[in-house]
Design an enzyme around this catalytic site. Sequence first.
Site, PDB file in Angstrom:
ATOM      1  CG  HIS A  87       9.296 -55.035  53.196  1.00 16.63           C
ATOM      2  ND1 HIS A  87       8.875 -55.872  52.072  1.00 16.63           N
ATOM      3  CD2 HIS A  87       8.538 -55.388  54.338  1.00 16.63           C
ATOM      4  CE1 HIS A  87       7.902 -56.662  52.428  1.00 16.63           C
ATOM      5  NE2 HIS A  87       7.487 -56.448  53.630  1.00 16.63           N
ATOM      6  CD  GLU A 156       8.753 -59.140  56.793  1.00 17.42           C
ATOM      7  OE1 GLU A 156       7.827 -59.255  57.423  1.00 17.42           O
ATOM      8  OE2 GLU A 156       9.078 -58.485  55.841  1.00 17.42           O
TER       9      GLU A 156
HETATM   10  C1  PEP Z   1       5.333 -57.751  55.581  1.00 17.04           C
HETATM   11  O1  PEP Z   1       5.117 -57.213  54.231  1.00 17.04           O
HETATM   12  O2  PEP Z   1       6.183 -57.368  55.930  1.00 17.04           O
HETATM   13  C2  PEP Z   1       4.299 -58.957  55.724  1.00 17.04           C
HETATM   14  C3  PEP Z   1       4.657 -59.558  56.878  1.00 17.04           C
HETATM   15  O3  PEP Z   1       3.592 -59.296  54.994  1.00 17.04           O
HETATM   16  P1  PEP Z   1       2.143 -60.350  55.398  1.00 17.04           P
HETATM   17  O4  PEP Z   1       1.970 -60.180  56.726  1.00 17.04           O
HETATM   18  O5  PEP Z   1       1.050 -60.007  54.583  1.00 17.04           O
HETATM   19  O6  PEP Z   1       2.649 -61.545  54.809  1.00 17.04           O
END
Ligand code: PEP
Length: 236
Positions: A87, A156
Amino acid sequence: MKKLIIANWKMNPKSFKEAEKLVLAISKTKATQHVVICPPFVYLSLLKTKLELGAQDMFWQNNGAFTGQVSAEMLKQFKVKYAIIGHSERRALGETDNEVNLKVKAALANKITPVLCVGYGLSHDMADEEVMQHLQNQLEAALYAVDPKKVIVAYEPVWAISTGDPYKTKNIENPDHAERICMFVRIKFKVAKVLYGGSSNALNAQSFLERQIDGLLVGGASLKAEEFNQIITIKI
Ligand code: PEP
């Protein structure tokens, strides 16, 4: 085919009582999608639920003198089927591509499905090609000597995580951008699934899920039972 919705609770909620309440509210809902909950380690072994569970991290060694670490072998005793690995919040604390690769291998050796997070950029202005090049480097390292078909990837973009609203940072085009990147990862690396993560919520989830994106990794919105239940009952 059902989409995969993974809740990343991060270091929340503050008490186990709240965690129990949240899990109960989610499990009472008839989900239309495949749901996985990733609570903090300390709650994992205590939560009594039929929902599938994942860890937010894990160590690559099975046991030994590694203070503070938790192994895949330990996690699987508590019915943990998934582990978020790499992450961006862990990478920001110094986790390297090589460590991510060791964790992915250890997860697979213990029959835990890695949810390998990749992402790039503090700004949304970056060209897709630049993002792809960076992800390619991250994925080549993380998937070294790994069967990609057993790995779930979560794209992400760092600029979208925890901003509360991905449209504010990259306006209405974000789902298109996310789909292009997810398709690139799926085709180039032949992984099992590619999810999107970054401020997805009840308002925007559908716009991601109706595209060629296999699901969502949800942070903040997964801590609000009503909102998360709206996401997991979406019909596509
Ligand atoms: C994450 O930390 O994997 C994430 C997607 O957080 P958020 O949805 O709060 O942006």
